[in-house]
Design a protein around this motif. Structure first.
Motif, PDB file in Angstrom:
ATOM      1  N   ARG A 124       0.841  -1.187   0.000  1.00  0.00           N
ATOM      2  CA  ARG A 124       0.000   0.000   0.000  1.00  0.00           C
ATOM      3  C   ARG A 124       0.876   1.237   0.000  1.00  0.00           C
ATOM      4  O   ARG A 124       2.035   1.190   0.420  1.00  0.00           O
ATOM      5  N   ARG A 260      -3.759   8.951  -1.144  1.00  0.00           N
ATOM      6  CA  ARG A 260      -5.059   8.683  -1.770  1.00  0.00           C
ATOM      7  C   ARG A 260      -5.150   9.307  -3.161  1.00  0.00           C
ATOM      8  O   ARG A 260      -5.794   8.756  -4.061  1.00  0.00           O
ATOM      9  N   ASP A 263      -3.076   7.040  -5.562  1.00  0.00           N
ATOM     10  CA  ASP A 263      -3.795   5.821  -5.915  1.00  0.00           C
ATOM     11  C   ASP A 263      -4.945   6.105  -6.874  1.00  0.00           C
ATOM     12  O   ASP A 263      -5.284   5.272  -7.713  1.00  0.00           O
ATOM     13  N   ARG A 264      -5.557   7.279  -6.767  1.00  0.00           N
ATOM     14  CA  ARG A 264      -6.709   7.591  -7.605  1.00  0.00           C
ATOM     15  C   ARG A 264      -6.314   8.137  -8.974  1.00  0.00           C
ATOM     16  O   ARG A 264      -6.911   7.758  -9.995  1.00  0.00           O
ATOM     17  N   ARG A 387      -1.449   1.458  -8.621  1.00  0.00           N
ATOM     18  CA  ARG A 387      -2.055   0.799  -7.466  1.00  0.00           C
ATOM     19  C   ARG A 387      -1.014  -0.122  -6.829  1.00  0.00           C
ATOM     20  O   ARG A 387      -0.734  -1.203  -7.354  1.00  0.00           O
TER      21      ARG A 387
END
Length: 395
Positions: A124, A260, A263-264, A387
């Motif tokens: 992550r 975030r 990742d988006r 990702r």
């Protein structure tokens, strides 16, 4: 993971304890911007010598022990700087900065290798949060620096106290590093690479260019935003330290939430947007007619400087077996800009004023903007979403 975060935070605290009070050191030693820039080069030279060796040292003794070595060196350097300032000795202060720069370089590369490996294994996006730990530590260091400056506490005493804290924590926290335990169990068959092979990889070097501009943007603020506020806006030393704190706070917040967005929207788009923010913020800071407009510029500048370095570390670590070598290369390029660039701005500052000299950083930001597509994950279009959870586990 918590230990890695703490080591990043302590590194930021140590660095900011010096950076926030550079105006005080300059005044104590009676140096102009150019002369102070020359003195800062001693720290940069120490780092430049240590950086290419850091990956090899880490490969031999591990990330934890390299952090310990760096912590001891940085603490010793801070004490020598404190003694040099107390004696108003420029040569002695330069020797201390050389040792301090060497220690910080070893420490920095080791913690980035550790952080990149932890990020890959946990699958992550957490590297920006580790760098947020650095920024949070720097923010605390800047606030402490501003407070001690306002209270007229001498810088040598400040540095001596910080050195004790750095020595204690850097020796203790690496025992809890996650990767030291994982390597023993899961990575006994890693393929050895040629010593400097990563320096011949075009993608790695392009990622280095991305990090170069981002690191110079951050380093210029760390070394000069306080003094530029004092000299360019006729403010007090305490106000200069607070402007540095505003910059660091902005950078810290966006590092905490930036994962975030990565990742988006993917690394490339986020890099280009944030680098654009850095350029706008830099212009507002330099040309702002008052402390408030320049403060808005510092916020945008901090936001823009937030993600370039951590995204570069993540991009360099996309392939686990070559991560250590590539992270070492990209870190080296970034920290050379981070540490060597700002002193050179000091020489330019003697000619045009340090506030105007910061405009030179804009050229490096544009280079990073153009090199940003190299940060895309291998095998994907540069606009594809990155990702980290899709990465395959290390064999």
């Amino acid at each position: 993971m918590c230990a890695t975060f703490a080591v990043f935070g302590l590194n930021g605290l140590v660095f900011a304890s010096w950076a926030a009070r550079i105006p005080s050191a300059s005044e104590t030693l009676g140096l102009s911007s150019g002369a102070m820039g020359a003195l800062l080069l001693f720290g940069a030279i120490g780092s430049v010598i240590a950086l290419p060796l850091s990956g090899m040292v880490t490969a031999r003794v591990g990330t934890g022990n390299t952090v310990r070595i760096g912590g001891v060196a940085a603490s010793a350097g801070a004490v020598i700087v404190a003694v040099g300032l107390a004696q108003t000795s420029v040569p002695f202060t330069g020797i201390g900065l050389f040792i301090l720069g060497t220690g910080i370089a070893l420490w920095d590369v080791a913690m980035n290798i550790e952080g990149a490996d932890v990020e890959h294994r946990l699958r992550r996006t957490i590297m920006p949060k580790f760098h947020a730990g650095f920024s949070a530590g720097a923010f605390v260091g800047a606030i402490i620096g501003a407070g001690l400056s306002a209270l007229k506490i001498e810088l040598p005493l400040h540095l001596a106290a910080i050195s004790v804290l750095a020595l204690t924590v850097s020796l203790w926290m690496p025992r809890y590093f996650l990767v030291q335990q994982i390597h023993v169990e899961h990575d006994p068959h890693a393929v050895p690479a040629t010593r400097f092979g990563a320096w011949r990889e075009s993608r790695t070097l392009l990622i280095g260019l991305v990090v170069l501009g981002a690191a110079l943007t951050e380093g210029a603020a760390n070394d000069w935003i306080a003094k530029a506020t004092v000299d360019g806006l006729n403010s007090t030393e305490a106000t200069g330290a607070m402007m540095f704190a505003v910059f660091v706070a902005s950078m810290t917040v966006f590092r905490f939430i930036g994962g975030r967005f990565i990742d988006r929207f993917g690394r490339v788009l986020v890099l280009q947007v944030t680098l654009g923010s850095a350029l706008v913020g830099l212009l507002l800071f330099v040309f702002g007619p008052n402390i408030y407009v320049s403060g808005v510029g510092a916020v945008l500048w901090g936001l823009g400087a937030a993600l370039g370095f951590p995204m570069g570390m993540s991009a360099a670590a996309d392939e686990p077996r070559r991560a250590a070598a590539r992270v070492s290369v990209v870190s080296s390029i970034g920290y050379i800009a981070f540490l060597a660039g700002p002193p050179l701005l000091g020489f330019l500052g003697d000619v045009v004023g340090i506030r105007n000299a910061l405009l030179a950083v804009g050229a490096a930001v544009l280079v990073s903007f153009l090199a940003a597509p190299a940060a895309a994950s291998p095998g994907t279009h540069h606009n594809d979403i990155h990702r980290p959870n899709d990465r395959s586990p290390a064999p």
